[in-house]
Motif scaffolding. Sequence first.
Motif, short mmCIF file in Angstrom:
data_model
loop_
_atom_site.label_atom_id
_atom_site.label_comp_id
_atom_site.label_asym_id
_atom_site.label_seq_id
_atom_site.Cartn_x
_atom_site.Cartn_y
_atom_site.Cartn_z
N GLY A 1 -2.53 1.23 9.01
CA GLY A 1 -1.76 2.30 8.90
C GLY A 1 -2.22 3.29 7.66
N THR A 2 -1.90 3.79 6.86
CA THR A 2 -2.53 4.42 5.85
C THR A 2 -2.02 4.29 4.79
OG1 THR A 2 -0.92 6.08 5.74
CG2 THR A 2 -2.93 6.61 7.11
N GLN A 3 -2.69 2.88 4.05
CA GLN A 3 -1.94 2.72 3.01
C GLN A 3 -2.57 2.60 1.68
OE1 GLN A 3 -3.12 -2.18 2.93
NE2 GLN A 3 -2.64 -2.07 5.55
N VAL A 4 -2.91 2.06 0.25
CA VAL A 4 -3.22 2.69 -0.99
C VAL A 4 -4.65 2.81 -0.89
CG1 VAL A 4 -1.38 1.52 -1.82
CG2 VAL A 4 -3.59 0.30 -1.35
N PRO A 5 -5.00 3.80 -2.47
CA PRO A 5 -6.59 4.45 -1.54
C PRO A 5 -7.04 2.72 -1.98
CG PRO A 5 -5.48 5.33 -3.16
CD PRO A 5 -4.02 4.45 -2.71
N GLY A 6 -7.09 2.25 -2.94
CA GLY A 6 -7.95 1.00 -2.72
C GLY A 6 -8.29 0.72 -2.00
N SER A 7 -6.96 0.72 -0.23
CA SER A 7 -7.54 -0.11 0.57
C SER A 7 -8.20 0.38 1.73
CB SER A 7 -6.08 -0.81 1.81
OG SER A 7 -5.11 -1.04 1.17
N LEU A 8 -8.41 2.13 1.71
CA LEU A 8 -9.63 2.51 1.91
C LEU A 8 -10.71 2.62 1.47
CD1 LEU A 8 -9.62 5.46 3.69
CD2 LEU A 8 -10.50 6.54 2.08
N LEU A 9 -11.45 1.93 0.88
CA LEU A 9 -12.88 1.48 0.47
C LEU A 9 -13.01 -0.10 1.44
CD1 LEU A 9 -11.80 3.39 -2.20
CD2 LEU A 9 -13.07 1.23 -3.70
N PHE A 10 -11.96 -0.95 1.19
CA PHE A 10 -12.07 -1.63 2.11
C PHE A 10 -12.31 -2.01 3.74
CE2 PHE A 10 -10.57 -4.06 -1.93
CZ PHE A 10 -11.46 -5.07 -1.53
N PHE A 11 -11.34 -1.06 4.05
CA PHE A 11 -11.34 -0.27 5.16
C PHE A 11 -12.27 0.73 5.74
CE2 PHE A 11 -9.78 3.30 8.16
CZ PHE A 11 -9.78 2.56 9.41
N SER A 12 -13.79 1.14 4.29
CA SER A 12 -14.64 1.22 4.68
C SER A 12 -16.31 -0.01 5.34
CB SER A 12 -15.66 2.26 3.59
OG SER A 12 -16.07 1.24 2.73
N PHE A 13 -15.92 -1.23 4.82
CA PHE A 13 -16.90 -1.91 5.06
C PHE A 13 -15.58 -3.41 6.26
CE2 PHE A 13 -15.30 -2.61 0.60
CZ PHE A 13 -14.99 -4.10 0.40
N GLY A 14 -14.78 -2.69 6.38
CA GLY A 14 -14.04 -3.55 7.76
C GLY A 14 -13.15 -5.15 7.40
N GLN A 15 -12.71 -4.61 6.37
CA GLN A 15 -11.74 -5.01 5.84
C GLN A 15 -10.41 -4.61 5.55
OE1 GLN A 15 -14.17 -8.98 3.41
NE2 GLN A 15 -12.65 -8.13 2.58
N LEU A 16 -10.00 -4.35 7.21
CA LEU A 16 -8.79 -3.70 6.85
C LEU A 16 -7.70 -4.04 8.58
CD1 LEU A 16 -6.05 -2.33 5.04
CD2 LEU A 16 -6.94 -0.51 5.55
N ASP A 17 -8.67 -2.90 9.57
CA ASP A 17 -8.19 -2.89 10.74
C ASP A 17 -8.47 -4.00 11.58
OD1 ASP A 17 -6.49 -0.75 10.57
OD2 ASP A 17 -8.14 0.52 11.68
N THR A 18 -8.30 -4.90 12.37
CA THR A 18 -8.52 -5.78 13.83
C THR A 18 -9.01 -5.03 15.18
OG1 THR A 18 -6.32 -6.70 14.25
CG2 THR A 18 -7.69 -7.47 11.96
#
Length: 703
Positions: A484-501
């Motif tokens: 889902g859409t979380q805090v801005p900081g999580s978007l950074l981790f999303f950009s290099f593969g550490q959020l969705d599975t």
Amino acid sequence: MASGKNKKPTIPFRLNVLFFAVFILFSILILRLGYVQIVEGDTYEEDVNETASTSASRVDAPRGIMYDRNGTELVGNNLILTLTYTNQRSYEDDERIQTAEELAELIEFDEEETDRDSMPERNLQDYWLLTRENEADKLVSDKEEQRLMENGKDPYEVQLDRITDEQLNDISDEELEVVAIWSEMISGYYDSPQRVKRDLTEGEATAISARLDELEGVDVTRDFRRDYQYTKAFQSLYGNVGSIPQETVSEFLAKGYQRSDEVGQSFLEEHYEDTLRGKKGTVSGEDDEAEETSNGSRGNDLVLSIDMDLQREVQTIIDDQMGQSEGSFPNDQQAYVTAIDPNTGEILAINGYDDQLGNITNTYEMGSTIKPATGMIGLQEEVITEDTKINDRPIDLPGPGGKVSSSHEIGTIDVVGAIQESSNVFMSEIAMRLMDYEYGSNDGFNNQKVDEAYATMRDYYHQFGLGVETSVDLPSEATGLNAGTQVPGSLLFFSFGQLDTYTPLQLAQYSATIASDGKRMEPHLVKEIREPNRNTDEMGAVLHQFEPNMLNQVNIDKEYFDIAQEGMYDVVNTELGTADSYFTDVNMEVAGKTGTAERSVRRESDNEVVDVNNQTFIAYGPYEDPEIAIAVVVPNTYSSDEGGRSGIANSIAADTMQAYENLKEERPGAGSGEGDAEEENGEENAEGEENAEGDEASADEEQ
């Protein structure tokens, strides 16, 4: 004047007419019956006798054979004899028990089938009540039985509840086999043959056949058992065959199945049930003389896209690499490899360390293998250009989860260098620009822009096949976790593969989509459907050939694919690349990308939460004209600081690409041996065991 006593009674005229009509009708009926009996009697008698003396039954036909892409037989059929029992409503319970007792003298069940602890308690209870009538009657008195019935309760259920463990233990070990046989006999449907024991020995079949006249409902029929080859390398995805599940009985009956038929229950056997199913023959006979009046036929055959030579080579590679990695895992060892032809979507190999199914059912954070897609998103959305330079240094966004750094301070790099050296900071900069945030600014975050950035990135990832169904021709495919859409900081981790599975198969489809300049092809395990051939050494004529199916074209310009591919080439072919040392002995020009995702798991041995990494790798080759794209996932390994072995996924990827190249030059021929026996003896390892043992510098120690 005449007296009234002398007057004669008279019959009304209408009554006379009625009597005459009845007489005529009876006369016609008698004449018709006489004609039927005298003139046509012989004809009708022959028809009745033929119907009465002729029995017909359907004979099971073998299922279709599965071959690999090179014609090696993977799944066949073995002819066996099966004991069946056709239950009739007219049979009494004691008759069924008696039949089971007589069969127990003629056949043997496996120990686990007659183990008291593994038997359903209800079966033991039912058997006890049927064979201990006097004791059973004492459980519920006649008076209590009447009262229970008046209150709408079932006395039988009360009896079941009152049977003690001591009473059940009264069932002797000799009786347990009778219970097992009887349970199988009554587990089917009335008037439909139920398999009681498959694969009878010659002695068992002879003994039963000699007593068929005495054993009501019992028969010995020819049957087929699936013969799965190369089970060590591919067993899981064949699937299995078994009884029709209760919840789908109506559906199968509507298709012409019998309740006792066996059907594919999982994976390829299930997905291609309509194709693999054989056409039953009909055997009819008069008295003891039987003749086949309608020939059945084997089901249609499947030619898989799998290259069994490559499948077995990759399995050996995984086993060897995992053997070198003992102590690197807090829990069970896992590793997955999927190889796809990027031009057609054909799955060439799909392997796992003791678990091939995990390629389609398990999901993981894939780490920096996602960076080529993120780089292309930034270019397509025009938040960066090919010439954009960013200083790779630690950053810290306001709010939770905003601290990001790369494995080392890389310095100023462009997008090609960010992929080559695996810069977390560069990808985070793309994410920040997508949500319209300038690092170091005193301005707060625009929540709408943050949500839009999540949606934009996820939409592009989906186009590559990440987080959506791959459309593979198998059931039970997972799609991954959308965080889902979380805090801005999580978007950074999303950009290099550490959020969705994502699943390993999704990662392989993503790798193939990059290799094919954005054409996302539908992955499939079956190439062709063929007619059955009496000579199983040769495949029959092609009935259907599965053509390549492009699911979508990624909405990113070709020039941006070229840029990302250049970065991936540099990963494995330049000194600064994160996997250069692993591919020095690979005789193919390869492009690839390393990945590491940090997470925590609970260690089963002591219930302690420990930090682990998911090691991943994507690659394709040859670089200029790709023929194979792969994904390697080795989840939940200790970091090198904690005693884990780094670079496991890199080594597996390099060895896999070399194994593919070796097979192009010299193919051993998987079909020349005895399947599993050939696997166990004389398997050759893929070229290049471990190309950089202990080389920590290129081990992709990313965030």
